[in-house]
Structures are given as C-alpha cells and as structure tokens.
Scaffold this active site. Structure first.
Site, PDB file in Angstrom:
ATOM      1  N   ASP A   1     -59.834  15.723 -48.161  1.00 21.30           N
ATOM      2  CA  ASP A   1     -58.394  15.506 -48.238  1.00 21.30           C
ATOM      3  C   ASP A   1     -57.621  16.427 -47.297  1.00 21.30           C
ATOM      4  O   ASP A   1     -58.086  17.513 -46.942  1.00 21.30           O
ATOM      5  CB  ASP A   1     -57.887  15.777 -49.662  1.00 21.30           C
ATOM      6  CG  ASP A   1     -58.284  14.691 -50.645  1.00 21.30           C
ATOM      7  OD1 ASP A   1     -59.098  13.816 -50.295  1.00 21.30           O
ATOM      8  OD2 ASP A   1     -57.772  14.725 -51.780  1.00 21.30           O
ATOM      9  N   ASP A   2     -56.430  15.976 -46.940  1.00 24.50           N
ATOM     10  CA  ASP A   2     -55.365  16.791 -46.336  1.00 24.50           C
ATOM     11  C   ASP A   2     -55.445  16.973 -44.831  1.00 24.50           C
ATOM     12  O   ASP A   2     -54.585  17.634 -44.259  1.00 24.50           O
ATOM     13  CB  ASP A   2     -55.276  18.178 -46.990  1.00 24.50           C
ATOM     14  CG  ASP A   2     -54.911  18.109 -48.456  1.00 24.50           C
ATOM     15  OD1 ASP A   2     -54.605  17.001 -48.934  1.00 24.50           O
ATOM     16  OD2 ASP A   2     -54.941  19.153 -49.136  1.00 24.50           O
TER      17      ASP A   2
ATOM     18  N   HIS B   1     -47.743  14.376 -48.066  1.00 20.76           N
ATOM     19  CA  HIS B   1     -48.458  14.994 -49.183  1.00 20.76           C
ATOM     20  C   HIS B   1     -47.527  15.167 -50.385  1.00 20.76           C
ATOM     21  O   HIS B   1     -47.351  16.253 -50.936  1.00 20.76           O
ATOM     22  CB  HIS B   1     -49.056  16.336 -48.783  1.00 20.76           C
ATOM     23  CG  HIS B   1     -50.187  16.778 -49.666  1.00 20.76           C
ATOM     24  ND1 HIS B   1     -50.011  17.580 -50.767  1.00 20.76           N
ATOM     25  CD2 HIS B   1     -51.507  16.514 -49.621  1.00 20.76           C
ATOM     26  CE1 HIS B   1     -51.175  17.806 -51.359  1.00 20.76           C
ATOM     27  NE2 HIS B   1     -52.103  17.153 -50.688  1.00 20.76           N
TER      28      HIS B   1
ATOM     29  N   HIS C   1     -62.003  19.332 -49.049  1.00 18.60           N
ATOM     30  CA  HIS C   1     -60.825  19.348 -48.176  1.00 18.60           C
ATOM     31  C   HIS C   1     -61.228  19.747 -46.755  1.00 18.60           C
ATOM     32  O   HIS C   1     -62.114  20.595 -46.571  1.00 18.60           O
ATOM     33  CB  HIS C   1     -59.770  20.325 -48.700  1.00 18.60           C
ATOM     34  CG  HIS C   1     -59.200  19.930 -50.025  1.00 18.60           C
ATOM     35  ND1 HIS C   1     -59.878  20.130 -51.217  1.00 18.60           N
ATOM     36  CD2 HIS C   1     -58.026  19.329 -50.352  1.00 18.60           C
ATOM     37  CE1 HIS C   1     -59.142  19.668 -52.220  1.00 18.60           C
ATOM     38  NE2 HIS C   1     -58.018  19.186 -51.727  1.00 18.60           N
TER      39      HIS C   1
END
Length: 247
Positions: free
Chosen positions: A55-56, A110, A203
């Site tokens: 993620d991210d 986000h 992540h």
C-alpha cells in the site's frame, strides 16, 4: 385472559411468512459483507498460493527495491497505489505494470472515509485515481483498498459504480510494517501464519526508510522453499478451485 390471547396471537403472526420480524439493527460487520460478496479478505483454495500486497506507493526508492527482490523469485504482487503518487512517479508505476504486477486503487489522497463521507466524495477519489492509472499505464484497475481498511456502504457502492472490487487482507497477515517493528517481526508475521489463499498487508511507502525490503529477503526464499507461489490478488481470486471467503 381474552386480551392476553389477542397479544399472543399478534406476536405469533409476526413469524408468519418470510420469517421473524426483529427490531434489532443489522450488524454490518465482516460476516455481513462477506456473505453479500461485497469485500474480499482472503481466498479459500487448496493451492499453495499467497498474495503479497503493498500500500501507499509508488515510491522512487522503496518500490524499486521491492520490485528488484520480487524479480529474483518471479513473484507477482498487487500494489494499491495512491493516485497523486502515481502522477508524481509515473515511471515507477509503469515499471510495476511492465513487470507483470498489478496496480490497484488506494484513493487519490489516501482519504480515511467516515460514515459521514458523501458518496460523491468517495467516487471522486476513486475516479481520479483510475483516470491517472489509465492515462499513465494504459490499464484499468479492478481492485480497490480503502485506506485504513475503513469501509461502509458508500465506500462499497462507489467501488461498484467504478467496477472495482474492495479488497482488504487476512486478519492474521497484517505485518504492521509501517510501524517498523523490526525485520524479523515482519518476516515472522508472514511466515508463521502463511496459509493457502492469504492476502498479506505490507507497504512500499513508509515515512523514513522502511524495513519491508529486508523482510522480503527472508520471506520470499522461505515461501518458495515451502512451495508457495506468490501471485497477484486477481490471480488468486481467479485460480482454479478458489473461492472467496464467504461464498
């Protein structure tokens, strides 16, 4: 006595037809959404398949390092990307796709969607990200992960309107790598709990340099040794004999 009989008759009549009438509110928890096939947490399969997700990102350093490690083991993964970072690092996003990995939607900014978040706000976040992913890579996402794993009816409805399946992660496979618990802690979380059909949360963008890359250097060879194949979430969902938990 007559009044009591009338009351009993009225109460019994509530159970006639489609079933009991209850004033209890519906609990919209994991079971509720799984039974409706609205969200995927993991996949039940007899095959030794596991999905690592990140993620991210994308990130110009960490995503690249992760891609380098994945290539060594022919591992294919799913990257839930933030739209504005795709715009900022288009070449990284292009490499993710070029090497056979999957780009998926993680909103543009986000955003942690609350129950009070308007449907239009959720749709805008997802649509803006889809637009940039398509513009930069030529591919459309099929999956969406809400930041923080926060979901509600509007989040699910927005995803459906854009043709996206909400995907979270196996509860026993939250590595919490964002908190930098230590390389061994991250690796052990994955390896000690590894099961067929798991979706692992990691992540590729953490404030300051993360410990995820070093953990992958332990995770990937061990999963390979155990006979696991690391695949994208979509491949996991579509694998022979697989069924989404809740089906």
């Amino acid at each position: 006595m007559k009044n009591r009989l009338i009351l009993l008759f009225f109460s019994a009549s509530l159970f006639i037809g489609s079933g009991a009438v209850s004033s209890e509110p519906i609990k919209k928890n994991r079971q509720y959404y799984e039974e409706r096939k609205d969200i995927i947490w993991e996949v039940k399969t007899d095959q030794k398949l596991i999905a690592l997700t990140f993620d991210d990102g994308p990130d110009p350093e960490e995503t690249i390092e992760i891609l380098d490690e994945l290539k060594k083991y022919n591992a294919k993964c799913t990257f839930f990307v933030i739209g504005k970072r795709v715009v900022e690092y288009p070449d990284v996003a292009k490499r993710v796709v070029a090497e056979g990995h999957e780009l998926a939607n993680h909103t543009y900014n986000h955003v942690y969607f609350k129950k009070s978040s308007l449907l239009s706000e959720v749709i805008q976040e997802l649509h803006q990200t889809e637009t940039e992913i398509m513009k930069i890579t030529g591919f459309k996402s099929t999956l969406f992960r809400p930041p923080g794993g926060i979901y509600n009816d509007n989040v699910i409805l927005a995803a459906k309107k854009l043709g996206l399946m909400p995907v979270l992660w196996s509860w026993h496979q939250d590595t919490r790598d964002w908190s930098k618990p230590g390389v061994n802690a991250i690796a052990n979380k994955v390896l000690k709990n590894a099961r067929n059909g798991d979706i692992v949360l990691m992540h590729d963008q953490v404030h300051g340099h993360s410990q995820t890359v070093q953990a992958l250097k332990k995770i990937l060879p061990e999963l390979t040794k155990r006979g696991f194949r690391v695949v994208t979430v979509t491949e996991l969902i579509n694998s022979d004999g697989a069924r989404q938990v809740g089906k």
